[in-house]
Design an enzyme around this catalytic site. Structure first.
Site, mmCIF file in Angstrom:
data_model
loop_
_atom_site.group_PDB
_atom_site.id
_atom_site.type_symbol
_atom_site.label_atom_id
_atom_site.label_comp_id
_atom_site.label_asym_id
_atom_site.label_seq_id
_atom_site.Cartn_x
_atom_site.Cartn_y
_atom_site.Cartn_z
ATOM 1 N N ALA A 249 7.105 -6.188 9.937
ATOM 2 C CA ALA A 249 8.019 -6.262 11.272
ATOM 3 C C ALA A 249 7.947 -7.720 11.870
ATOM 4 O O ALA A 249 8.494 -7.736 13.008
ATOM 5 C CB ALA A 249 7.774 -5.287 12.335
ATOM 6 N N GLY B 78 12.417 -10.945 9.531
ATOM 7 C CA GLY B 78 13.393 -10.600 8.759
ATOM 8 C C GLY B 78 14.033 -9.230 8.961
ATOM 9 O O GLY B 78 14.137 -8.786 10.233
ATOM 10 N N PHE B 79 14.106 -8.359 7.986
ATOM 11 C CA PHE B 79 14.478 -6.827 8.274
ATOM 12 C C PHE B 79 14.017 -6.262 9.346
ATOM 13 O O PHE B 79 14.270 -5.471 10.111
ATOM 14 C CB PHE B 79 14.823 -6.069 7.019
ATOM 15 C CG PHE B 79 15.585 -6.532 5.744
ATOM 16 C CD1 PHE B 79 16.430 -7.573 6.035
ATOM 17 C CD2 PHE B 79 15.489 -6.094 4.530
ATOM 18 C CE1 PHE B 79 17.177 -8.163 5.082
ATOM 19 C CE2 PHE B 79 16.238 -6.594 3.529
ATOM 20 C CZ PHE B 79 17.025 -7.787 3.755
ATOM 21 N N ASP C 276 -3.242 -6.352 6.058
ATOM 22 C CA ASP C 276 -2.532 -6.738 4.745
ATOM 23 C C ASP C 276 -2.569 -5.329 3.939
ATOM 24 O O ASP C 276 -3.426 -4.749 3.804
ATOM 25 C CB ASP C 276 -3.536 -7.814 4.075
ATOM 26 C CG ASP C 276 -2.804 -8.258 2.575
ATOM 27 O OD1 ASP C 276 -2.080 -7.654 2.073
ATOM 28 O OD2 ASP C 276 -3.421 -9.439 2.309
ATOM 29 N N ASN D 153 9.175 -1.465 4.341
ATOM 30 C CA ASN D 153 9.813 -2.763 4.507
ATOM 31 C C ASN D 153 9.001 -3.722 3.913
ATOM 32 O O ASN D 153 9.605 -4.749 3.256
ATOM 33 C CB ASN D 153 10.440 -3.044 5.740
ATOM 34 C CG ASN D 153 11.211 -4.381 5.769
ATOM 35 O OD1 ASN D 153 11.968 -4.613 5.448
ATOM 36 N ND2 ASN D 153 10.531 -5.097 6.359
ATOM 37 N N SER E 193 16.186 -2.591 -3.141
ATOM 38 C CA SER E 193 17.058 -3.844 -3.506
ATOM 39 C C SER E 193 17.988 -3.752 -4.357
ATOM 40 O O SER E 193 17.928 -2.784 -5.546
ATOM 41 C CB SER E 193 16.104 -5.063 -4.083
ATOM 42 O OG SER E 193 16.836 -6.067 -4.322
ATOM 43 N N TYR F 64 9.705 -9.228 -9.878
ATOM 44 C CA TYR F 64 10.052 -8.691 -8.864
ATOM 45 C C TYR F 64 11.112 -7.386 -9.179
ATOM 46 O O TYR F 64 11.062 -6.418 -8.079
ATOM 47 C CB TYR F 64 10.896 -9.816 -8.006
ATOM 48 C CG TYR F 64 11.374 -9.159 -6.722
ATOM 49 C CD1 TYR F 64 10.605 -8.910 -5.581
ATOM 50 C CD2 TYR F 64 12.923 -9.171 -6.622
ATOM 51 C CE1 TYR F 64 11.291 -8.347 -4.589
ATOM 52 C CE2 TYR F 64 13.576 -8.771 -5.209
ATOM 53 C CZ TYR F 64 12.743 -8.346 -4.353
ATOM 54 O OH TYR F 64 13.144 -7.925 -3.159
#
Ligand code: NDP
Ligand code: 8X3
Length: 260
Positions: A10, A13-14, A60, A87, A140, A153
């Site tokens: 958080a 970005g999103f 992390d 996220n 994605s 990815y």
């Protein structure tokens, strides 16, 4: 009683937009990431602006023990999580498979797959105990169709897709919703991270298109999270109008030429 949403990643970005939109709508939020100053700044902003309770958890997500300790803090404070948004994630590099950087591969696998699993393993039992909950995984378009040099990815996002489908089955008896949201290109710090701070290269990705914004994604997450109790969006893919999918993009100048 206000509901609580936990959003991983958080600080940017999103994740930042999702936390903000839910706070605006009266949800208490629990925000996570590695960058403590950003977490603290967002907490102050959201508490002052919207009067909600904000918990920050700095860790992390690749470190299993850090994830476990962070969730233990929530348990000690008796914080109940109603919505988990998985996220936190990244792409590192864009190379053909025989030239790929193995450290980059490990970073993506550890963050996008293992990190998502570590936190889900901690939060899902809480939801099971509550008899309700909603897990929203940010996948994605890269998890639907692979693209050139996207190899690892894309593989991590295909894994998110598989895990989403699988955990929905596992958690169905306990009244826990599981949703995948699969955005196409969106302008955040994503490309800056992918290209190791190369601002020009990152900017070029969004040149001559109108990409999605983090607020667009937040709106879709909010929609999915606020449907009637018996309705679950299983899988939602969204792209900007320059993209049909992860491999087919038309620049604005090309559109103009085609329309002539
Ligand atoms: P950003 O780079 O803007 O945000 C990524 C967030 O993930 C940051 O808050 C970062 O926090 C967090 N994060 C990354 N690594 C770790 C880690 N090891 N531990 C804890 N937190 C971590 O990117 P986006 O907002 O664009 O990306 C969010 C998600 O959306 C990712 O999963 C990405 O794959 C996905 N996505 C992005 C798209 C795009 O085009 N932007 C399209 C489709 C999906 P911090 O650095 O403080 O730890
Ligand atoms: C991020 C979108 O197209 O860079 O998942 O893979 S893309």
């Amino acid at each position: 009683m206000s509901k609580t949403i936990l959003v991983t990643g958080a600080t940017s970005g999103f994740g930042r937009s999702i936390a903000t939109l839910f706070a605006q709508n009266g949800y208490n939020v629990c925000i996570t990431g590695r960058r403590k100053e950003r977490l603290d700044q967002l907490k102050t902003l959201l508490e002052n602006e919207y009067g909600v309770h904000v918990t920050t958890l700095q860790f992390d997500i690749r470190q299993r023990s850090e994830v476990e300790q962070a969730v233990a803090q929530l348990n000690q404070q008796a914080v109940q999580i109603d919505i988990l948004v998985n996220n936190a994630g990244l792409a590192a590099g864009l190379s053909s498979i025989e030239e790929g950087d193995v450290d980059d591969w490990e970073t993506m696998i550890d963050t996008n797959i293992k990190g998502l699993l570590y936190i889900t393993r901690q939060i899902a039992p809480m939801m099971k105990e509550q008899g309700s909950g909603h897990i929203i995984n940010i996948g994605s378009t890269a998890g639907k169709l692979v693209y050139k040099n996207g190899n690892v990815y894309c593989a991590t996002k295909f894994a998110v897709d598989a895990l989403t489908q699988s955990m929905r089955i596992d958690l169905l008896p306990y009244g826990i919703k599981v949703t995948a949201i699969n955005p196409g290109m969106a302008e955040t710090e994503f490309s800056l991270v992918r290209f190791r701070g190369d601002e020009q290269r990152a900017k070029n990705i969004y040149n001559d298109v109108q990409p999605l914004t983090a607020d667009d994604i937040a709106g879709v997450v909010f929609y999915c999270a606020t449907l009637p109790a018996h309705v679950c969006v299983n899988d939602l893919t969204l792209t900007c109008l320059n993209q049909a999918n992860g491999i087919y993009t038309v620049k604005d100048s090309e559109k103009a030429a085609i329309q002539k």
